[in-house]
Design a protein around this motif. Sequence first.
Motif, PDB file in Angstrom:
ATOM      1  N   SER A   1      -4.257  26.569  30.356  1.00  0.00           N
ATOM      2  CA  SER A   1      -4.810  26.984  31.545  1.00  0.00           C
ATOM      3  C   SER A   1      -3.960  25.905  32.344  1.00  0.00           C
ATOM      4  O   SER A   1      -3.559  26.431  33.999  1.00  0.00           O
ATOM      5  CB  SER A   1      -6.156  26.729  31.922  1.00  0.00           C
ATOM      6  OG  SER A   1      -6.911  27.552  30.753  1.00  0.00           O
ATOM      7  N   SER A   2      -3.980  24.831  32.483  1.00  0.00           N
ATOM      8  CA  SER A   2      -3.518  23.982  33.834  1.00  0.00           C
ATOM      9  C   SER A   2      -2.125  23.823  34.045  1.00  0.00           C
ATOM     10  O   SER A   2      -1.777  23.612  35.089  1.00  0.00           O
ATOM     11  CB  SER A   2      -3.790  22.235  33.066  1.00  0.00           C
ATOM     12  OG  SER A   2      -3.248  22.506  31.556  1.00  0.00           O
ATOM     13  N   MET A   3      -1.204  24.782  32.751  1.00  0.00           N
ATOM     14  CA  MET A   3       0.249  25.053  32.635  1.00  0.00           C
ATOM     15  C   MET A   3       0.516  26.101  34.143  1.00  0.00           C
ATOM     16  O   MET A   3       1.055  26.007  34.606  1.00  0.00           O
ATOM     17  CB  MET A   3       0.692  25.555  31.789  1.00  0.00           C
ATOM     18  CG  MET A   3       1.389  24.206  31.120  1.00  0.00           C
ATOM     19  SD  MET A   3       1.601  24.466  29.471  1.00  0.00           S
ATOM     20  CE  MET A   3       3.524  25.660  29.655  1.00  0.00           C
ATOM     21  N   VAL A   4      -0.266  27.243  34.088  1.00  0.00           N
ATOM     22  CA  VAL A   4      -1.120  28.509  34.922  1.00  0.00           C
ATOM     23  C   VAL A   4      -1.518  27.411  36.611  1.00  0.00           C
ATOM     24  O   VAL A   4      -0.564  27.946  36.742  1.00  0.00           O
ATOM     25  CB  VAL A   4      -1.565  29.261  34.809  1.00  0.00           C
ATOM     26  CG1 VAL A   4      -1.946  30.455  35.696  1.00  0.00           C
ATOM     27  CG2 VAL A   4      -0.699  29.696  33.793  1.00  0.00           C
ATOM     28  N   ASN A   5      -2.040  26.859  36.342  1.00  0.00           N
ATOM     29  CA  ASN A   5      -2.639  25.796  37.539  1.00  0.00           C
ATOM     30  C   ASN A   5      -2.955  24.400  37.586  1.00  0.00           C
ATOM     31  O   ASN A   5      -3.940  24.617  36.278  1.00  0.00           O
ATOM     32  CB  ASN A   5      -3.563  26.905  38.181  1.00  0.00           C
ATOM     33  CG  ASN A   5      -3.576  27.117  39.817  1.00  0.00           C
ATOM     34  OD1 ASN A   5      -3.046  26.574  40.656  1.00  0.00           O
ATOM     35  ND2 ASN A   5      -4.527  27.981  40.127  1.00  0.00           N
ATOM     36  N   PRO A   6      -2.633  23.654  37.924  1.00  0.00           N
ATOM     37  CA  PRO A   6      -3.459  22.590  37.791  1.00  0.00           C
ATOM     38  C   PRO A   6      -5.150  22.838  37.853  1.00  0.00           C
ATOM     39  O   PRO A   6      -5.490  23.442  38.781  1.00  0.00           O
ATOM     40  CB  PRO A   6      -2.890  21.653  38.999  1.00  0.00           C
ATOM     41  CG  PRO A   6      -1.545  21.889  38.866  1.00  0.00           C
ATOM     42  CD  PRO A   6      -1.296  23.447  38.922  1.00  0.00           C
TER      43      PRO A   6
ATOM     44  N   GLY B   1      -7.361  30.590  35.215  1.00  0.00           N
ATOM     45  CA  GLY B   1      -6.486  29.739  35.518  1.00  0.00           C
ATOM     46  C   GLY B   1      -5.888  30.576  36.905  1.00  0.00           C
ATOM     47  O   GLY B   1      -4.634  30.227  37.577  1.00  0.00           O
TER      48      GLY B   1
ATOM     49  N   SER C   1      -2.663  18.284  35.078  1.00  0.00           N
ATOM     50  CA  SER C   1      -1.282  18.221  36.284  1.00  0.00           C
ATOM     51  C   SER C   1      -0.931  19.396  34.894  1.00  0.00           C
ATOM     52  O   SER C   1      -1.252  19.577  33.410  1.00  0.00           O
ATOM     53  CB  SER C   1      -0.681  17.572  36.143  1.00  0.00           C
ATOM     54  OG  SER C   1       0.160  16.694  35.288  1.00  0.00           O
ATOM     55  N   ARG C   2       0.229  20.240  35.630  1.00  0.00           N
ATOM     56  CA  ARG C   2       0.880  21.143  34.406  1.00  0.00           C
ATOM     57  C   ARG C   2       1.742  20.208  33.762  1.00  0.00           C
ATOM     58  O   ARG C   2       2.114  20.344  32.113  1.00  0.00           O
ATOM     59  CB  ARG C   2       1.978  21.197  35.709  1.00  0.00           C
ATOM     60  CG  ARG C   2       1.425  23.041  36.534  1.00  0.00           C
ATOM     61  CD  ARG C   2       1.781  23.548  37.143  1.00  0.00           C
ATOM     62  NE  ARG C   2       2.247  25.023  37.609  1.00  0.00           N
ATOM     63  CZ  ARG C   2       2.121  24.774  38.828  1.00  0.00           C
ATOM     64  NH1 ARG C   2       1.171  23.700  39.385  1.00  0.00           N
ATOM     65  NH2 ARG C   2       1.440  26.761  39.692  1.00  0.00           N
ATOM     66  N   ILE C   3       1.714  19.074  33.908  1.00  0.00           N
ATOM     67  CA  ILE C   3       2.586  18.233  33.002  1.00  0.00           C
ATOM     68  C   ILE C   3       2.118  17.373  31.863  1.00  0.00           C
ATOM     69  O   ILE C   3       2.107  17.822  30.478  1.00  0.00           O
ATOM     70  CB  ILE C   3       4.300  16.958  33.610  1.00  0.00           C
ATOM     71  CG1 ILE C   3       4.420  17.631  34.475  1.00  0.00           C
ATOM     72  CG2 ILE C   3       4.098  16.109  32.599  1.00  0.00           C
ATOM     73  CD1 ILE C   3       5.737  16.123  35.537  1.00  0.00           C
TER      74      ILE C   3
ATOM     75  N   GLY D   1      -0.712  19.528  31.104  1.00  0.00           N
ATOM     76  CA  GLY D   1      -0.862  20.772  30.506  1.00  0.00           C
ATOM     77  C   GLY D   1      -0.265  20.537  29.119  1.00  0.00           C
ATOM     78  O   GLY D   1      -0.335  20.963  28.093  1.00  0.00           O
ATOM     79  N   ALA D   2       1.570  20.724  29.447  1.00  0.00           N
ATOM     80  CA  ALA D   2       2.619  20.618  28.490  1.00  0.00           C
ATOM     81  C   ALA D   2       2.523  20.072  27.736  1.00  0.00           C
ATOM     82  O   ALA D   2       2.823  19.980  26.150  1.00  0.00           O
ATOM     83  CB  ALA D   2       3.876  21.193  29.682  1.00  0.00           C
TER      84      ALA D   2
END
Length: 309
Positions: free
Chosen positions: A250-255, A60, A125-127, A129-130
């Motif tokens: 991982s998705s918060m770091v990079n989608p 990521g 997405s980052r959201i 992932g959050a």
Amino acid sequence: MLDFLLLIVGFAFLVKGADFFVDGASSIADHLKVPAIVIGLTIVAFGTSAPEAAVSITAGISGSNAIAVGNVVGSNIFNLLIVLGASAALKTVKVQKRIIDFDLPVMIVGGLLLCLFCYTGNVVSRIEGAILFVLILAYVGYTVITSLKSRHSIEVNEPKFNVPMSVAVSIIGLALIIFGGQWVVDSATSIARSFGLSETLIGLTIISVGTSLPELVTSVVAARKGQSDIALGNVIGSNIFNILFIIGLSSMVNPIEIAPVIFTDLIFMMVIFIQTLVISMKQKCFNKKAGITMLVLFAIYLTYIIIRN
């Protein structure tokens, strides 16, 4: 010759590391006066998932984290069919009420959320992932709080080690597992290349299995020692950790972009999740017959993905 030597040493580290890790973790549970299943679901599960976390989070950061979902999905399928299957084939693994009522439903909800995120827009997405990351914090928090509330009503064994020794043995065991697993993966990959096997086949077999070796050896050793709570908690906890923490972070770091080919594997993973819950509710255990069936099912699945690729 060096690769073969590293392969042997790596497996030796895995086995001995798992022996230390299980002893240390069960001793910590006795000192804390909490059920071994709680230690299995948290400390042991998170520790044995370290290789998957390292692979996915590093990918990521480098911007090439498409591997993350495939790594998690493959690891989750391996954990249930091979890790739990092998443990049950050796010795019956009992399922506690807490696992049926709470942990397995959490694993299934996490899997459904991952499927939803993957199918809507082909990206996590980052959201999204959050959302997953908040859920793992809530899960760990709930597990810790409930275990502390019930600690005085639980009968525990006499700790095998004192507190500092319990922690030290656990850390040494985990270190041996991680280093041993890495050596096994690296040396086996090198040996496979020398025999002309393709990168795809190596990735689907040696690498995916290699990152799950800590779960395998830890649960098998735990089952043989009669610590079925740690064996099962390790498997379920690792799957929850893989989805909520690894994909979330991982998705918060990079989608994460989702490859269409993974959709079939996601569906298969969910079928295995639900099957695990059904068996747990009906039998309250995984016996030798269930274990062998799971091993055969994984062999069929592995054959399918090799032919597919």
